[in-house]
Design an enzyme around this catalytic site. Structure first.
Site, PDB file in Angstrom:
ATOM      1  CB  SER A 217      -0.851   0.126   1.299  1.00  0.00           C
ATOM      2  OG  SER A 217      -0.098   0.063   2.413  1.00  0.00           O
ATOM      3  CG  ASP A 274      -0.041  -9.044   2.743  1.00  0.00           C
ATOM      4  OD1 ASP A 274       0.458 -10.166   3.605  1.00  0.00           O
ATOM      5  OD2 ASP A 274      -0.531  -8.257   3.066  1.00  0.00           O
TER       6      ASP A 274
END
Length: 511
Positions: A217, A274
């Site tokens: 992010s 992830d």
């Protein structure tokens, strides 16, 4: 668990060289740079990517060999910044080298790559070597990739969580109820923790909040909190803050809470991986290491969020609850709307300003960030016993509205080193709508990529401000978002990407 490591005998004096600091940042991987024609390379047969033990005045580290032409004198070895910090030599100090024996745990990684399941012993061995800094980036990437997708079953996820928890420090508190809150990520701007934690602490809960930095992010909770107060606190400092104010918001890596997780995150970031199993182990090992007993976990669901479907969310929530029980955590997953970003800012400083606006009760505060934070805070108050169901939302709202949450946040920041002003960017450019229409969708992943191209989170002031939400009607020339960057080159990259990926913000044209 303690694992012994066999260190080879030091290399003979003819295979020694002088240390030179060359200022190359290789992250956490220690790298030793050799000239191709140096005596050490010729006598020891070192090649690029060879793993070697490097020793200097009683200290040693395992390093990866890189071979260069020029740059160094024949009798010098260049050390990366991480290698230099570990060895702490004086310039020109004598270094000695020896080949490293293959790590036993790497064979388990190879087995996993071929589909074998890993037992608790194998995972403890892998996690120990990772935490000790013995894995090269190639080894780390192999492990992360081998475990990606759904390649870890529940028993493996549980064993991985326990291994990560046992490897580092673990805090314990003198309360039965220790609360925490986390989000699995994938939703830009969703910085509710910085609002939920002071609300919960003001209500009397103990909340030792540890956070990660960004993986895929433009900002993690620790990155955003760092815009407002120091987050690199060791275990002792973290304990003092919590004992004084009832809560903290810190980066978990500095206190060696589940230290293998921080190493893995560093490799997951460039891989943009992830996976669910590693996500569960990462989150729960950190929460248990910080001493939490009851944890609320926000699970945003949407077609461009990390969790894309209700069925996937159901699987993840079941995994979180089951693995949580194995490490004595009561986990409450809360499925939330992940259709679009939360708040206006995307990037550390921009998200910090949104948080401040909500806490201060500013007129322009993002309404969605405020409401989402209150809903989650209410559930956490109920989970922690600070409010009876279904009064948690109302209790949280009162704490925010009367200023108790803002005063508590200021006190937490003061205890961590002082509240500070988020930085501002040097370059700003609006991206306008090309046609009129109604905003029908916002792509979270591409919007996050756009903010990263602008420089976030590496440059904390970079990112973007989002000016529209799903359902809004726009006209040609109206700004859809504004890019923030520290460098003109990064701004140009971001503008080019925004122009090529026009469906980042999808418009249904008016008929």
């Amino acid at each position: 668990m303690t694992t012994s490591i066999t260190v080879p005998q030091a290399a003979p004096r003819g295979a020694a060289a002088r240390a030179r600091r060359i200022g190359v940042d290789t992250g956490q991987e220690a790298v030793a740079y050799f000239r191709a024609d140096s005596a050490v390379v010729r006598s020891e047969g070192f090649d690029c990517a060879t793993r070697v033990w490097v020793r200097c005045t009683g200290r040693e580290t395992l390093a990866t060999v890189h071979v260069v032409s020029g740059l160094l004198n024949p009798n010098e070895v260049g050390l990366s910044e991480s290698a230099w910090r570990r060895l702490d030599p004086t310039p020109g100090a004598r270094l000695e080298f020896a080949h490293a024996e293959p790590l036993e745990s790497v064979r388990h990684v190879r087995s996993k790559a071929f589909g074998a399941r890993l037992d608790a012993g194998a995972l403890r061995s892998i996690v120990h070597d990772i935490a000790e800094g013995l894995y090269s980036d190639i080894h780390l990437a192999s492990f992360v990739t081998a475990c990606a997708g759904r390649r870890l079953d529940r028993n493996e996820v549980t064993d991985l969580t326990v291994a990560m928890l046992e490897e580092g420090n673990r805090l314990r508190w003198d309360r039965e109820v220790v609360a925490d809150k986390h989000c699995v990520g994938g939703l830009p701007g969703n910085r509710t923790s910085l609002i939920v934690v002071p609300i919960a602490a003001a209500a009397g809960l103990l909340v030792p909040k540890t956070s990660s930095r960004a993986i895929t992010s433009p900002a993690g909770t620790a990155d955003t909190m760092e815009m407002l107060a120091p987050v690199d606190l060791d275990v002792g400092a973290m304990r003092r803050v919590v004992e004084r104010e009832g809560a903290c918001i810190v980066w978990g890596g500095y206190g060696r809470l589940s230290p293998a997780d921080d190493v893995l995150i560093r490799v997951e970031r460039p891989l943009e991986l992830d996976s669910q199993g590693q996500l569960v182990a990462s989150v729960l090992s950190k929460k248990a290491a910080a001493g939490a007993t009851r944890v609320l976990i926000d699970v945003p669901v949407g077609p461009t969020a990390k969790v894309r479907s209700p069925a996937e969310a159901e699987r993840l929530c079941a995994e979180l609850r089951a693995v949580g029980r194995a490490v004595e955590l009561e986990v409450l997953p809360v499925v939330t709307d992940g259709m679009q970003p939360v708040g206006k800012g995307i990037g550390p400083a921009l998200e910090a300003r949104d948080v401040l606006a909500v806490l201060e009760g500013s007129a322009g505060a993002p309404a969605d960030l405020r409401e989402r934070s209150l809903q989650l805070a209410g559930r956490l108050l109920e989970l922690g016993g600070a409010a009876a169901a279904p009064t948690g939302r109302a209790t949280a709202g009162a704490i925010l509205d009367d200023g108790r949450a803002w005063r508590k946040f200021q006190a937490i920041c003061d205890a961590q080193g002082g509240l500070r002003e988020p930085p501002r960017p040097r370059h700003i450019r609006a991206v306008p709508a090309r046609c009129s229409g109604r905003v029908s969708a916002i792509d979270n992943r591409r919007l996050a990529r756009l903010a990263r191209l602008a420089g976030a989170p590496h440059d904390p002031g970079a990112g973007l401000e989002l000016h529209v939400r799903i359902g809004d009607t726009v006209v040609p020339g109206q700004p859809l978002l504004t890019l923030h960057a520290a460098a003109q080159g990064e701004l140009d990259y971001a503008v080019a990407y925004a122009g090529s990926a026009r469906d980042i913000i999808a418009l249904e044209r008016n008929r």
